[in-house]
Design an enzyme around this catalytic site. Structure first.
Site, mmCIF file in Angstrom:
data_model
loop_
_atom_site.group_PDB
_atom_site.id
_atom_site.type_symbol
_atom_site.label_atom_id
_atom_site.label_comp_id
_atom_site.label_asym_id
_atom_site.label_seq_id
_atom_site.Cartn_x
_atom_site.Cartn_y
_atom_site.Cartn_z
ATOM 1 N N LYS A 177 0.665 6.249 16.136
ATOM 2 C CA LYS A 177 1.611 5.241 16.636
ATOM 3 C C LYS A 177 2.068 5.585 18.058
ATOM 4 C CE LYS A 177 1.775 2.252 13.279
ATOM 5 N NZ LYS A 177 1.271 0.877 13.505
ATOM 6 N N ARG A 190 -9.039 -7.678 1.843
ATOM 7 C CA ARG A 190 -9.015 -8.133 0.450
ATOM 8 C C ARG A 190 -8.472 -9.554 0.375
ATOM 9 N NH1 ARG A 190 -4.954 -5.313 -1.088
ATOM 10 N NH2 ARG A 190 -4.936 -4.108 0.835
ATOM 11 N N GLY A 207 -4.334 -7.923 8.692
ATOM 12 C CA GLY A 207 -3.584 -7.116 7.734
ATOM 13 C C GLY A 207 -2.524 -7.972 7.064
ATOM 14 N N TYR A 234 -0.113 9.652 11.203
ATOM 15 C CA TYR A 234 0.429 8.297 11.394
ATOM 16 C C TYR A 234 1.302 8.242 12.656
ATOM 17 C CZ TYR A 234 3.349 4.186 10.241
ATOM 18 O OH TYR A 234 4.019 2.997 10.255
ATOM 19 N N GLY A 288 -0.484 -7.082 3.399
ATOM 20 C CA GLY A 288 0.361 -5.913 3.187
ATOM 21 C C GLY A 288 1.816 -6.292 3.002
ATOM 22 N N GLN A 289 2.662 -5.260 2.996
ATOM 23 C CA GLN A 289 4.088 -5.477 2.750
ATOM 24 C C GLN A 289 4.695 -6.384 3.825
ATOM 25 O OE1 GLN A 289 6.567 -2.048 3.269
ATOM 26 N NE2 GLN A 289 8.330 -3.001 2.264
HETATM 27 N N1 SER Z 1 7.766 3.091 6.358
HETATM 28 C C1 SER Z 1 6.872 3.840 7.175
HETATM 29 C C2 SER Z 1 6.412 5.046 6.484
HETATM 30 O O1 SER Z 1 7.176 5.584 5.723
HETATM 31 C C3 SER Z 1 7.545 4.211 8.452
HETATM 32 O O2 SER Z 1 6.951 3.553 9.502
HETATM 33 O O3 SER Z 1 5.329 5.484 6.700
#
Ligand code: SER
Length: 314
Positions: free
Chosen positions: A147, A37, A9, A143, A12-13
């Site tokens: 986690k 990508r 990954g 999400y 990504g950011q």
């Molecule tokens: N920055 C993340 C989100 O907003 C938080 O883990 O999903």
């Protein structure tokens, strides 16, 4: 022993900046960037890059076989807002991606694994201010659920197989090098872009929504510090609370106005991300990270805003 590091990954950011930072420490050729990508800058020019989907076990296995990594960072994930649009995919990617890596790390005797968790593991019944390391956790986004479950798996693999897995619960990360990945805290990045480009921004979170945030440089430094820490110092194998600075859209706008006095902030109504934000902490108690491996943030709101504005102006 020479380190060989695989970052999954990588585009990504976080990955974009973590790969660069790790290559400075360990050498360009020793940090393998992997993503689905091809990266558009930096990473592909300065070191090895591999196409990898963390859900494809055979490809993953060949990466472990070929590079025999001493450290693996798994950053591939769907974030909070994007995850709500495709809950099953978010669960599959966030959960099975992690299990694939944990299993391969055991098979190939990877010395250390890093996996990020998030403030999203907390929920409506968690204490909102100075949220402690250990408390009620009832996340209500897919999400956050993935986690929290992932944290339990990390601790399980540590206890059962003695895997050296380390993790941080990131707050909203503020950065300018790569675009944010579809999170609830992304407003705090978009606001800088629009302030410079248009002089105005419509926030999808309301004026008083306070959330824990952090400037990316702090997050990258903290991550590498945790990975460098002596294993004997690390008592938490689920994931560490980790704090930088907390603010609301209103407070952030006032800070931006110190540099762009004519900046105006408006508010968009009924955005689904508001509900997510309302279920998250306002601030985090990170005393375990402070005590056990010496965590200390360097960027307050003032410095963060200066960095964002100066770099985005260029
Ligand atoms: N920055 C993340 C989100 O907003 C938080 O883990 O999903």
């Amino acid at each position: 022993m020479a380190e060989k590091i695989v970052v999954l990954g990588s585009n990504g950011q976080i990955g974009t900046e973590l790969v660069t930072a790790l290559r400075k420490v360990y050498g360009e050729s020793n940090v393998v960037a992997c993503d689905i990508r091809r990266p558009d800058y930096d990473i592909k020019n300065s070191g090895p890059f591999e196409f990898v989907n963390v859900l494809e076990k055979d490809t993953l296995k060949s990466i472990f076989q070929r590079y025999k990594p001493t450290q693996v960072y798994l950053l591939a994930a769907l974030l909070s807002a994007t995850g709500e649009q495709n809950p099953k995919l978010a669960w599959d990617l966030n959960m099975n991606g992690l299990l694939n890596i944990l299993d391969l790390a055991i098979t190939y005797q990877t010395a250390k694994v890093y996996w990020p968790s998030s403030i999203a593991v907390f929920g409506p019944n968690s204490p909102k201010d100075n949220t402690p390391q250990f408390c009620v956790m009832d996340p209500n986004t897919v999400y956050g659920i993935s986690k929290l479950a992932g944290e339990r798996w990390c601790e399980y693999y540590h206890q059962k197989y003695n895997l050296d897995v380390r993790s941080i619960r990131y707050p909203g990360l503020i950065s300018w090098k790569a675009a944010p990945g579809g999170g609830t805290t992304d407003y705090a990045i978009h606001i800088f872009h629009d302030a410079l480009k248009k002089g105005t921004y419509a926030s999808f979170l309301n004026a008083a929504t306070e959330l824990p945030m952090m400037y990316m440089d702090d997050a990258i430094r903290g991550t590498i510090e945790l990975m460098d820490a002596d294993a004997s110092k690390i008592t938490i194998r689920s994931s560490y609370n980790f704090a930088g600075v907390s603010f609301t859209p209103e407070i952030l706008a006032a800070e931006i106005r110190k540099h762009i006095p004519e900046f105006t902030l408006t508010y968009a109504e009924n955005d689904p991300r508001q509900n997510i934000a309302d279920s998250w902490p306002r601030s985090i108690d990170d005393s375990y990270a402070v005590k056990e491996w010496g965590w200390k943030p360097e960027f307050n709101l003032e410095r963060l805003a200066i960095e964002m504005i100066n770099n985005l102006k260029k």
